[in-house]
Design a protein around this motif. Structure first.
Motif, PDB file in Angstrom:
ATOM      1  N   PRO A 192       0.725  -1.109   0.148  1.00 29.07           N
ATOM      2  CA  PRO A 192       0.215  -0.118  -0.019  1.00 29.07           C
ATOM      3  C   PRO A 192       1.018   1.244   0.071  1.00 29.07           C
ATOM      4  O   PRO A 192       1.902   1.410   0.400  1.00 29.07           O
ATOM      5  N   GLY A 193       0.147   2.269  -0.602  1.00 26.37           N
ATOM      6  CA  GLY A 193       0.871   3.727  -0.373  1.00 26.37           C
ATOM      7  C   GLY A 193       0.027   4.288   1.057  1.00 26.37           C
ATOM      8  O   GLY A 193      -0.690   3.374   1.684  1.00 26.37           O
ATOM      9  N   GLY A 194       0.375   5.454   1.398  1.00 28.70           N
ATOM     10  CA  GLY A 194      -0.225   6.022   2.363  1.00 28.70           C
ATOM     11  C   GLY A 194       0.504   6.091   3.640  1.00 28.70           C
ATOM     12  O   GLY A 194       0.091   6.695   4.814  1.00 28.70           O
ATOM     13  N   ALA A 195       1.784   5.592   3.758  1.00 26.89           N
ATOM     14  CA  ALA A 195       3.104   5.953   4.637  1.00 26.89           C
ATOM     15  C   ALA A 195       3.529   7.100   4.382  1.00 26.89           C
ATOM     16  O   ALA A 195       4.266   7.703   5.486  1.00 26.89           O
ATOM     17  N   GLU A 196       3.719   7.473   3.225  1.00 27.24           N
ATOM     18  CA  GLU A 196       4.730   8.606   2.858  1.00 27.24           C
ATOM     19  C   GLU A 196       4.076  10.076   2.858  1.00 27.24           C
ATOM     20  O   GLU A 196       3.117  10.144   2.353  1.00 27.24           O
ATOM     21  N   THR A 197       4.654  11.066   3.575  1.00 30.94           N
ATOM     22  CA  THR A 197       4.450  12.416   3.287  1.00 30.94           C
ATOM     23  C   THR A 197       5.031  12.938   2.062  1.00 30.94           C
ATOM     24  O   THR A 197       6.159  12.893   1.968  1.00 30.94           O
ATOM     25  N   TYR A 198       4.619  14.178   1.638  1.00 27.04           N
ATOM     26  CA  TYR A 198       5.163  14.848   0.478  1.00 27.04           C
ATOM     27  C   TYR A 198       5.121  16.353   0.870  1.00 27.04           C
ATOM     28  O   TYR A 198       4.246  17.058   1.330  1.00 27.04           O
ATOM     29  N   SER A 199       6.380  16.953   0.656  1.00 30.07           N
ATOM     30  CA  SER A 199       6.559  18.391   0.866  1.00 30.07           C
ATOM     31  C   SER A 199       5.913  19.092  -0.580  1.00 30.07           C
ATOM     32  O   SER A 199       5.713  18.479  -1.747  1.00 30.07           O
ATOM     33  N   GLU A 200       5.881  20.329  -0.393  1.00 26.57           N
ATOM     34  CA  GLU A 200       5.431  21.041  -1.604  1.00 26.57           C
ATOM     35  C   GLU A 200       6.440  20.698  -2.971  1.00 26.57           C
ATOM     36  O   GLU A 200       5.964  20.685  -4.228  1.00 26.57           O
ATOM     37  N   ASP A 201       7.527  20.663  -2.704  1.00 28.25           N
ATOM     38  CA  ASP A 201       8.538  20.422  -3.663  1.00 28.25           C
ATOM     39  C   ASP A 201       8.523  19.207  -4.323  1.00 28.25           C
ATOM     40  O   ASP A 201       8.670  18.826  -5.537  1.00 28.25           O
ATOM     41  N   GLU A 202       8.259  18.165  -3.437  1.00 30.39           N
ATOM     42  CA  GLU A 202       8.096  16.531  -3.924  1.00 30.39           C
ATOM     43  C   GLU A 202       6.736  16.392  -4.755  1.00 30.39           C
ATOM     44  O   GLU A 202       6.978  15.747  -5.577  1.00 30.39           O
ATOM     45  N   SER A 229      -3.007  13.694  -0.464  1.00 31.42           N
ATOM     46  CA  SER A 229      -4.064  12.941   0.691  1.00 31.42           C
ATOM     47  C   SER A 229      -3.500  13.076   2.139  1.00 31.42           C
ATOM     48  O   SER A 229      -2.443  13.314   2.308  1.00 31.42           O
ATOM     49  N   ASP A 230      -4.596  13.177   2.904  1.00 34.99           N
ATOM     50  CA  ASP A 230      -4.315  13.403   4.498  1.00 34.99           C
ATOM     51  C   ASP A 230      -4.128  12.017   5.188  1.00 34.99           C
ATOM     52  O   ASP A 230      -3.851  12.046   6.331  1.00 34.99           O
ATOM     53  N   VAL A 231      -4.020  10.919   4.429  1.00 36.37           N
ATOM     54  CA  VAL A 231      -4.238   9.719   5.084  1.00 36.37           C
ATOM     55  C   VAL A 231      -2.789   9.582   5.842  1.00 36.37           C
ATOM     56  O   VAL A 231      -2.672   8.977   6.955  1.00 36.37           O
ATOM     57  N   PRO A 232      -1.851   9.793   5.492  1.00 35.94           N
ATOM     58  CA  PRO A 232      -0.426   9.557   6.098  1.00 35.94           C
ATOM     59  C   PRO A 232      -0.525  10.170   7.632  1.00 35.94           C
ATOM     60  O   PRO A 232       0.262   9.741   8.619  1.00 35.94           O
ATOM     61  N   TYR A 233      -1.282  11.244   7.482  1.00 31.91           N
ATOM     62  CA  TYR A 233      -1.392  12.210   8.906  1.00 31.91           C
ATOM     63  C   TYR A 233      -2.320  11.565   9.824  1.00 31.91           C
ATOM     64  O   TYR A 233      -2.502  11.990  10.841  1.00 31.91           O
ATOM     65  N   ARG A 234      -3.223  10.598   9.420  1.00 29.00           N
ATOM     66  CA  ARG A 234      -4.306  10.105  10.102  1.00 29.00           C
ATOM     67  C   ARG A 234      -4.307   8.556  10.206  1.00 29.00           C
ATOM     68  O   ARG A 234      -5.351   8.072  10.757  1.00 29.00           O
ATOM     69  N   LEU A 235      -3.178   8.242  10.200  1.00 26.57           N
ATOM     70  CA  LEU A 235      -2.975   6.794  10.172  1.00 26.57           C
ATOM     71  C   LEU A 235      -3.569   6.270  11.626  1.00 26.57           C
ATOM     72  O   LEU A 235      -4.018   4.849  12.064  1.00 26.57           O
ATOM     73  N   GLY A 236      -3.197   7.156  12.511  1.00 30.97           N
ATOM     74  CA  GLY A 236      -3.478   6.637  14.169  1.00 30.97           C
ATOM     75  C   GLY A 236      -4.893   6.481  14.342  1.00 30.97           C
ATOM     76  O   GLY A 236      -5.394   5.921  15.355  1.00 30.97           O
ATOM     77  N   LEU A 295      14.195   6.193   1.503  1.00 36.77           N
ATOM     78  CA  LEU A 295      13.263   5.149   2.263  1.00 36.77           C
ATOM     79  C   LEU A 295      13.331   3.771   1.874  1.00 36.77           C
ATOM     80  O   LEU A 295      13.599   3.494   0.733  1.00 36.77           O
ATOM     81  N   THR A 296      13.078   2.811   2.784  1.00 34.88           N
ATOM     82  CA  THR A 296      13.143   1.458   2.362  1.00 34.88           C
ATOM     83  C   THR A 296      11.702   0.702   2.730  1.00 34.88           C
ATOM     84  O   THR A 296      10.964   1.583   3.290  1.00 34.88           O
ATOM     85  N   VAL A 297      11.611  -0.310   2.199  1.00 32.37           N
ATOM     86  CA  VAL A 297      10.142  -1.055   2.322  1.00 32.37           C
ATOM     87  C   VAL A 297      10.056  -1.219   4.071  1.00 32.37           C
ATOM     88  O   VAL A 297       9.016  -1.014   4.643  1.00 32.37           O
ATOM     89  N   ASP A 298      11.288  -1.516   4.605  1.00 31.03           N
ATOM     90  CA  ASP A 298      11.086  -1.608   5.938  1.00 31.03           C
ATOM     91  C   ASP A 298      10.704  -0.321   6.631  1.00 31.03           C
ATOM     92  O   ASP A 298       9.826  -0.604   7.806  1.00 31.03           O
ATOM     93  N   ASP A 299      11.115   0.599   6.239  1.00 26.78           N
ATOM     94  CA  ASP A 299      10.633   1.915   6.839  1.00 26.78           C
ATOM     95  C   ASP A 299       9.231   2.256   6.719  1.00 26.78           C
ATOM     96  O   ASP A 299       8.386   2.612   7.728  1.00 26.78           O
ATOM     97  N   VAL A 300       8.588   1.935   5.492  1.00 29.14           N
ATOM     98  CA  VAL A 300       7.118   1.904   5.262  1.00 29.14           C
ATOM     99  C   VAL A 300       6.329   0.997   6.265  1.00 29.14           C
ATOM    100  O   VAL A 300       5.583   1.329   7.110  1.00 29.14           O
ATOM    101  N   VAL A 301       6.835  -0.329   6.739  1.00 26.79           N
ATOM    102  CA  VAL A 301       6.301  -1.297   7.372  1.00 26.79           C
ATOM    103  C   VAL A 301       6.414  -0.759   8.874  1.00 26.79           C
ATOM    104  O   VAL A 301       5.175  -0.949   9.575  1.00 26.79           O
ATOM    105  N   LYS A 302       7.414  -0.268   9.146  1.00 31.34           N
ATOM    106  CA  LYS A 302       7.649   0.491  10.428  1.00 31.34           C
ATOM    107  C   LYS A 302       6.569   1.470  10.754  1.00 31.34           C
ATOM    108  O   LYS A 302       5.958   1.492  11.810  1.00 31.34           O
ATOM    109  N   THR A 303       6.431   2.313   9.920  1.00 32.39           N
ATOM    110  CA  THR A 303       5.234   3.371   9.924  1.00 32.39           C
ATOM    111  C   THR A 303       4.080   2.856  10.240  1.00 32.39           C
ATOM    112  O   THR A 303       3.380   3.538  11.053  1.00 32.39           O
TER     113      THR A 303
END
Length: 290
Positions: A130-140, A209-216, A242-250
């Motif tokens: 899934p996506g949904g773990a990463e946040t993005y700056s305006e430049d990104e 999306s606001d999903v990464p900020y609302r996973l909790g 970032l790695t897959v492990d980082d996403v899983v950890k989030t």
């Protein structure tokens, strides 16, 4: 849009959820309803290796999102809020109150959006690469728009289209060749330009999306399945560190009731690449008591 434009292996039903908006979907099997949501640029055949097995246990409703596959191509916002509402509205039209959801890639972000905003409708949630773990700056966000816009999608030649599909797999299976063939053929369909615009808007919808900020806020029991060799998520172009492990950890840190499985020798298209492992995982999780 004609149903014969693309060949599917399962019977497709069309359900109108709003004026001009028709959702093409399967409806096979009996038991608890499970909604399957494809990823960016994908369609119902993303689940070709899963639906037959899973429909022996559950009512499987695999959908083409608006703008994709056999669904209507009316231009829309492409936001995760919109797609989440599409799924809930379709369930209302089908007379289904409670259901489980299984989302792949962008479909995982949509599933998470439903869990956050309509959690009372869900029994369980499955996230596949899934996506949904990463946040993005305006430049990104600007970078994403620069390489995923309608004109670039339209201008892709056969080789680029093939590469765009193959990067989803650790070892590209020969029986996935139809995904390449379909994407090449779609360029000649009258609705292709609108489809390309919707794909671009969908990519923007993911990064905004606001999903990464609302996973909790997710409380539904969740299963996350990840490929160790996923080249798509995390976003290597924007977040190469970032790695897959980082996403899983989030996900583990944020979602209260989540089980995670990492599959070695597997890329982003997990459910197609390793169905013999994925299908039993889904069945066991969906059948287990909470």
């Amino acid at each position: 849009m004609a149903l014969d434009d693309l060949k599917y292996n399962f019977e497709v039903i069309e359900t109108e959820i709003a004026p001009g908006v028709t959702i093409a979907h399967t409806d096979m099997g009996d038991g608890e309803p499970v909604v399957f949501i494809h990823g960016l640029g994908s369609y119902v055949p993303a689940w070709d290796k899963n639906l037959t097995s899973l429909s022996q246990h559950f009512r499987c409703i695999a959908i083409d999102l608006p703008g994709y596959g056999k669904s209507s191509k009316l231009l829309h916002s492409g936001t995760m809020d919109y797609y989440g509402l599409v799924v809930v509205t379709l369930m209302n039209k089908l007379g289904i109150d409670k259901f489980s959801v299984c989302g792949h890639s962008m479909g995982g972000v949509i599933a998470l959006k439903i869990a956050i905003d309509h959690g009372d409708r869900l029994n369980k949630m499955i996230l596949v690469a899934p996506g949904g773990a990463e946040t993005y700056s305006e430049d990104e966000k600007f970078l994403v728009r620069s390489y995923l816009n309608a004109e670039k999608i339209i201008s892709n030649d056969d080789e680029q289209i093939a590469n765009n599909v193959k990067v989803n797999f650790h070892n590209f299976p020969e029986d996935a060749q139809f995904m390449i063939d379909d994407r090449i053929a779609m360029r000649n369909f009258p609705w292709f330009r609108d489809h390309a615009e919707i794909v671009a808007r969908s990519a923007a919808g993911v990064v905004n999306s606001d999903v990464p900020y609302r996973l909790g806020e997710v409380t539904v029991p969740t299963l996350g399945i990840f490929g160790v060799n996923d080249k798509m998520i995390p976003n290597r172009f924007v977040h190469p560190w970032l790695t897959v492990d980082d996403v899983v950890k989030t996900f583990r840190n944020e979602i209260k009731k989540i089980e995670t499985v990492l599959l070695p020798g597997c890329g982003h298209f997990i459910q197609f690449e390793q169905p013999d492992i994925v299908n039993p995982l889904l069945i066991d999780f969906l059948k287990a008591s909470n």
